[in-house]
Design a protein around this motif. Structure first.
Motif, PDB file in Angstrom:
ATOM      1  N   UNK A 153       0.828  -1.211   0.000  1.00 38.68           N
ATOM      2  CA  UNK A 153       0.000   0.000   0.000  1.00 38.68           C
ATOM      3  C   UNK A 153       0.866   1.266   0.000  1.00 38.68           C
ATOM      4  N   UNK A 154       2.135   1.108  -0.292  1.00 44.71           N
ATOM      5  CA  UNK A 154       3.102   2.216  -0.445  1.00 44.71           C
ATOM      6  C   UNK A 154       3.377   2.985   0.839  1.00 44.71           C
ATOM      7  N   UNK A 155       2.996   2.404   1.994  1.00 48.39           N
ATOM      8  CA  UNK A 155       3.271   3.119   3.250  1.00 48.39           C
ATOM      9  C   UNK A 155       4.778   3.171   3.527  1.00 48.39           C
ATOM     10  N   UNK A 172       6.062   5.870   1.486  1.00 50.78           N
ATOM     11  CA  UNK A 172       5.658   7.133   2.113  1.00 50.78           C
ATOM     12  C   UNK A 172       6.627   7.509   3.236  1.00 50.78           C
ATOM     13  N   UNK A 186       9.607   9.139   1.683  1.00 48.52           N
ATOM     14  CA  UNK A 186       9.355  10.513   1.219  1.00 48.52           C
ATOM     15  C   UNK A 186       9.179  11.475   2.395  1.00 48.52           C
ATOM     16  N   UNK A 229      11.203  11.461   4.816  1.00 48.59           N
ATOM     17  CA  UNK A 229      12.572  11.537   5.338  1.00 48.59           C
ATOM     18  C   UNK A 229      12.822  10.616   6.531  1.00 48.59           C
ATOM     19  N   UNK A 270       9.102   7.647  -8.911  1.00 49.78           N
ATOM     20  CA  UNK A 270       9.890   6.992  -7.859  1.00 49.78           C
ATOM     21  C   UNK A 270      11.380   7.166  -8.105  1.00 49.78           C
ATOM     22  N   UNK A 301      12.254  10.573  -6.800  1.00 47.66           N
ATOM     23  CA  UNK A 301      12.275  10.564  -5.327  1.00 47.66           C
ATOM     24  C   UNK A 301      13.383   9.685  -4.758  1.00 47.66           C
ATOM     25  N   UNK A 313      13.383   6.513  -4.751  1.00 43.37           N
ATOM     26  CA  UNK A 313      12.867   5.241  -4.233  1.00 43.37           C
ATOM     27  C   UNK A 313      13.344   4.099  -5.112  1.00 43.37           C
ATOM     28  N   UNK A 372      14.609  14.835   0.616  1.00 47.24           N
ATOM     29  CA  UNK A 372      13.199  14.507   0.795  1.00 47.24           C
ATOM     30  C   UNK A 372      12.432  15.629   1.485  1.00 47.24           C
ATOM     31  N   UNK A 379       4.589  14.299  -1.146  1.00 48.44           N
ATOM     32  CA  UNK A 379       4.086  13.330  -2.110  1.00 48.44           C
ATOM     33  C   UNK A 379       2.693  12.852  -1.709  1.00 48.44           C
ATOM     34  N   UNK A 431       0.322   9.979  -2.509  1.00 47.13           N
ATOM     35  CA  UNK A 431       0.304   8.670  -3.171  1.00 47.13           C
ATOM     36  C   UNK A 431      -1.091   8.371  -3.724  1.00 47.13           C
ATOM     37  N   UNK A 434      -1.680   6.192   0.982  1.00 45.12           N
ATOM     38  CA  UNK A 434      -0.621   5.533   1.769  1.00 45.12           C
ATOM     39  C   UNK A 434      -0.542   6.077   3.192  1.00 45.12           C
ATOM     40  N   UNK A 435      -1.717   6.243   3.818  1.00 43.74           N
ATOM     41  CA  UNK A 435      -1.721   6.709   5.218  1.00 43.74           C
ATOM     42  C   UNK A 435      -1.270   5.571   6.124  1.00 43.74           C
ATOM     43  N   UNK A 436      -0.615   5.930   7.223  1.00 45.73           N
ATOM     44  CA  UNK A 436      -0.154   4.905   8.159  1.00 45.73           C
ATOM     45  C   UNK A 436      -1.348   4.439   9.004  1.00 45.73           C
ATOM     46  N   UNK A 437      -1.707   3.156   8.832  1.00 47.44           N
ATOM     47  CA  UNK A 437      -2.912   2.620   9.493  1.00 47.44           C
ATOM     48  C   UNK A 437      -2.836   2.681  11.010  1.00 47.44           C
ATOM     49  N   UNK A 488       3.518  13.667  10.934  1.00 51.63           N
ATOM     50  CA  UNK A 488       4.572  12.645  11.060  1.00 51.63           C
ATOM     51  C   UNK A 488       5.973  13.260  11.065  1.00 51.63           C
ATOM     52  N   UNK A 498      -0.687  15.750   4.808  1.00 47.48           N
ATOM     53  CA  UNK A 498       0.604  15.198   5.260  1.00 47.48           C
ATOM     54  C   UNK A 498       1.724  15.643   4.319  1.00 47.48           C
ATOM     55  N   UNK A 550       0.454  11.516  -7.384  1.00 46.02           N
ATOM     56  CA  UNK A 550       0.392  10.301  -8.199  1.00 46.02           C
ATOM     57  C   UNK A 550      -1.076   9.926  -8.379  1.00 46.02           C
TER      58      UNK A 550
END
Lengths: 261, 252
Positions: free
Chosen positions: A130-132, A135, A138, A140, B48, B51, B53, B80, B85, B87, B91-94, B104, B153, B165
Motif C-alpha cells: 500500500x506504499x506506506x 511514504x 518521502x 525523510x 519513484x 524521489x 525510491x 526529501x 508526495x 500517493x 498511503x496513510x499509516x494505518x 509525522x 501530510x 500520483x
C-alpha cells in the motif's frame, strides 16, 4: 532435453536461488545492524509497542504450550523408564534438561515464529504493497530504522525472557503430572530437578533463545519488506516468514547444540 | 524561468522489461507540470526515480542543480524535505490517527505533540477538513477524505515541490474535481512546484500549466495546455480524445 526438464538445470536454479536468498537476508541483516547504531528516540515508542506485542501478549500461549510439554515429557519419560526404580531420581532430571536444553527454546521460538512472525510479515507486507513504506522514505524517515530495528530488537530481547518463563512452566507441568498423576514423591522429584540444572544449561537456553529471537524477527521483517503483488503477495510473504523462521530455528538449534555439547 | 527538476535521458529496466527508455524533461519552478501517459507507460516509475525510491539504470536526475540519485542516506533524507508526495491510495499509516499521520515529519523532528497537533489541524483545514477528523483512524475515512489527509501530510513540512500520483483515480467526479481545486489552491497559496501524474484528461487540463506525454518510456510531446488540446501528434491526439483507434494499440 529442454532446460526446464533438465535435472541439472533445475538443481542449479534451486541452489542459485537459495544462495541468492541467503545473501539477500544477510545483506538485510547487515543494513539493519548499521541502522541500529543510528537509532534515535523516535523509534522508542515503536520498540515499547513491539515488546508488549512480542513479550506480554505471547506469554499465555507460550506458558500453556510449555506446561503441557512438561507434562507430556513426564508421562513419556515415566513410560520410558518403565516405572522402574530410576523414576524417582531421574524423572525430574529428564524433564528439566529436556526443557532447558531443547524444548523450551525451540517450542517458544516456533510459537513466536507462527504468532509474531506471521503478524509482523503481514503488517510490513501490507505497508509495502500500500506504499506506506515508500511514504516513510518521502517523509525523510528510514524504514529500516523505523520499522525493522524495533521489531528485531523486540524479538531478540523478549524471546530469552519468554524462554525463562517457559522453562519454569515446563518444569512445573512435569512436576504436576509426576507428583499428582504418576505418584512420584515431590521432594525426590524436586531434588532430581535441582541436581540436574547447571549454569551451562541455562546459558545454552538463553543463547538459543536470543538467536531464535533474532531469526524470527529477521525473517518476518525481511519477507514483509520484500512483499509485492497485492493481497496474494502479502499472503506469500507471511507464509515464507513462518516457514523460513521455523526452519532456520531448527537448523540453528543443531549448530548451537553441537557447539555446546 | 528556472529549472527545478531536470530529467536527462533516464533509463530503467526491471529484468528484461524496459520501463523508461531515455526519458528527458525539464520542470520549471512554480509551475504545475502534468505528466500524461497510459497504464504501464512508466509514469509512476519515473516519479519513484525522482524521489530516489528506485535507482536509475542510466541518465541523470537533478533537483535545483544537484544530483538526486546515488545519494548517501543523510543527503537523501535532506532532499526529501524538499518534496511532498500524495500517493495514489494516500498511503496513510494505518497504525496512527489522522493528525499523527499529518504531523509525522514534525513528530520525527521531536516537536512537542500539542504543537504538532495544532499545526496538523491547521493543515487539515487547508485541505478542507474539520478538526474533529484529527482523532479518527485512516480506516474510518472515505476515499476523498483519505486523499485530503494524504495531501495535508504532504504539505505539512512546507515542501518546495509536491508530487501527485494519480490524485483523482478512484474518486467520484465531484470529489475528483474538489481535489483538482485543492491542487490549484495549494499551488497558489504555497507557491510551490507541482508535478501531477494522471491519465484523467479533465483533471489534467484543469490543473496544468505545462504538459508532457510519456509513451513507451520516453516523452514524445511537451508543451502548454493549448498545444496539447490542439495537438497534431497522432499519439497525443488519440490519448487526449480517449480514442480506442489510433497508433496506440492497447491489448486488454
Amino acid at each position: 532435453m529442454s532446460a526446464v526438464n533438465n535435472p541439472f538445470t533445475l538443481i542449479g536454479a534451486v541452489v542459485l536461488g537459495a544462495v541468492r536468498e541467503m545473501g539477500e537476508i544477510t545483506l538485510f541483516l547487515l543494513s539493519a545492524l548499521r541502522q541500529m547504531l543510528r537509532v534515535s528516540g523516535g523509534a522508542a515508542g515503536q520498540f515499547a509497542r513491539q515488546c508488549s506485542f512480542v513479550g506480554v501478549e505471547s506469554l499465555p500461549i507460550i506458558l500453556l504450550t510449555a506446561f503441557f510439554t512438561g507434562g507430556v515429557l513426564a508421562l513419556q519419560s515415566f513410560n520410558g523408564l518403565s516405572g522402574g526404580p530410576l523414576v524417582n531420581t531421574q524423572l525430574g532430571r529428564l524433564v528439566a534438561l529436556s526443557m532447558l536444553r531443547e524444548l523450551g527454546p525451540v517450542l517458544a521460538g516456533l510459537m513466536l515464529a507462527s504468532r509474531v512472525g506471521a503478524a509482523m510479515a503481514a503488517e510490513l507486507g501490507t505497508m509495502r504493497v500500500t506504499e506506506q513504506i515508500d511514504a516513510l522514505v518521502t517523509l525523510a524517515a528510514n524504514p529500516v530504522r523505523y520499522l525493522v530495528i524495533p521489531r528485531v530488537l523486540a524479538t531478540l530481547l523478549m524471546l530469552p525472557l519468554l524462554v525463562i518463563l517457559a522453562n519454569v512452566m515446563g518444569i512445573f507441568g512435569g512436576y504436576v503430572v509426576a507428583t499428582k498423576v504418576l505418584s512420584v514423591p515431590a521432594m525426590q522429584y524436586m531434588d532430581s530437578t535441582y541436581g540436574a540444572i547447571s549454569g551451562e544449561d541455562m546459558t545454552m537456553a538463553l543463547v538459543k533463545a536470543a538467536v531464535f529471537g533474532l531469526l524470527v524477527g529477521l525473517m518476518a521483517t525481511y519477507h514483509g519488506f520484500k512483499a509485492d503483488g497485492g493481497a496474494a503477495g502479502v499472503g506469500q510473504a507471511t507464509t515464507r516468514a513462518v516457514v523460513y523462521g521455523a526452519v532456520s530455528i531448527l537448523v540453528a538449534d543443531y549448530f548451537i547444540t553441537a557447539i555446546f555439547v | 524561468m528556472a529549472t527545478v527538476i531536470d530529467i536527462k535521458n533516464v533509463k530503467k529496466s526491471f529484468g528484461k522489461k524496459e520501463v523508461l527508455r531515455g526519458a528527458s524533461l525539464k520542470i520549471e519552478r512554480g509551475t504545475t507540470q502534468v505528466i500524461l501517459g497510459g497504464s504501464g507507460s512508466g509514469k509512476s516509475v519515473l516519479l519513484k526515480c525522482i524521489l530516489g525510491l528506485i535507482e536509475v539504470d542510466g541518465g541523470s536526475i537533478s533537483v535545483n542543480g544537484k544530483p538526486a540519485n546515488g545519494l548517501k542516506e543523510t543527503e537523501h533524507a535532506e532532499l526529501m524535505t524538499m518534496f511532498g508526495m500524495l500517493f495514489q491510495n494516500a498511503a496513510l499509516f494505518d497504525s496512527m490517527s489522522v493528525w499523527e499521520n499529518v504531523a509525522f515529519v514534525l513528530l520525527q523532528r521531536k516537536m512537542d505533540r500539542d504543537e504538532a497537533k495544532r499545526i496538523a489541524i491547521k493543515k487539515l483545514a487547508m485541505v478542507g477538513l474539520r478538526a474533529d477528523v484529527a482523532e479518527l483512524s485512516p480506516a474510518e475515512l472515505s476515499g476523498g477524505m483519505r486523499k485530503r489527509v494524504g495531501l495535508a501530510r504532504a504539505i505539512c513540512h512546507e515542501p518546495e515541490i509536491i508530487f501527485y500520483d494519480e490524485p483523482t483515480t478512484g474518486l467520484d467526479p465531484i470529489t475528483a474535481d474538489v481535489i483538482n481545486d485543492l491542487i490549484i489552491k495549494l499551488q497558489k497559496e504555497l507557491k510551490c512546484t507541482s508535478v501531477v501524474i494522471t491519465h484523467d484528461m479533465h483533471s489534467a487540463f484543469k490543473v496544468a500549466d505545462r504538459m508532457a506525454f510519456l509513451y513507451q518510456g520516453q516523452f514524445i510531446a511537451e508543451g502548454d495546455v493549448k498545444s496539447f488540446k490542439n495537438s497534431d501528434n497522432p499519439y497525443v491526439k488519440q490519448f487526449v480524445e480517449g480514442n480506442a483507434n489510433g497508433p496506440i494499440q492497447v491489448t486488454v
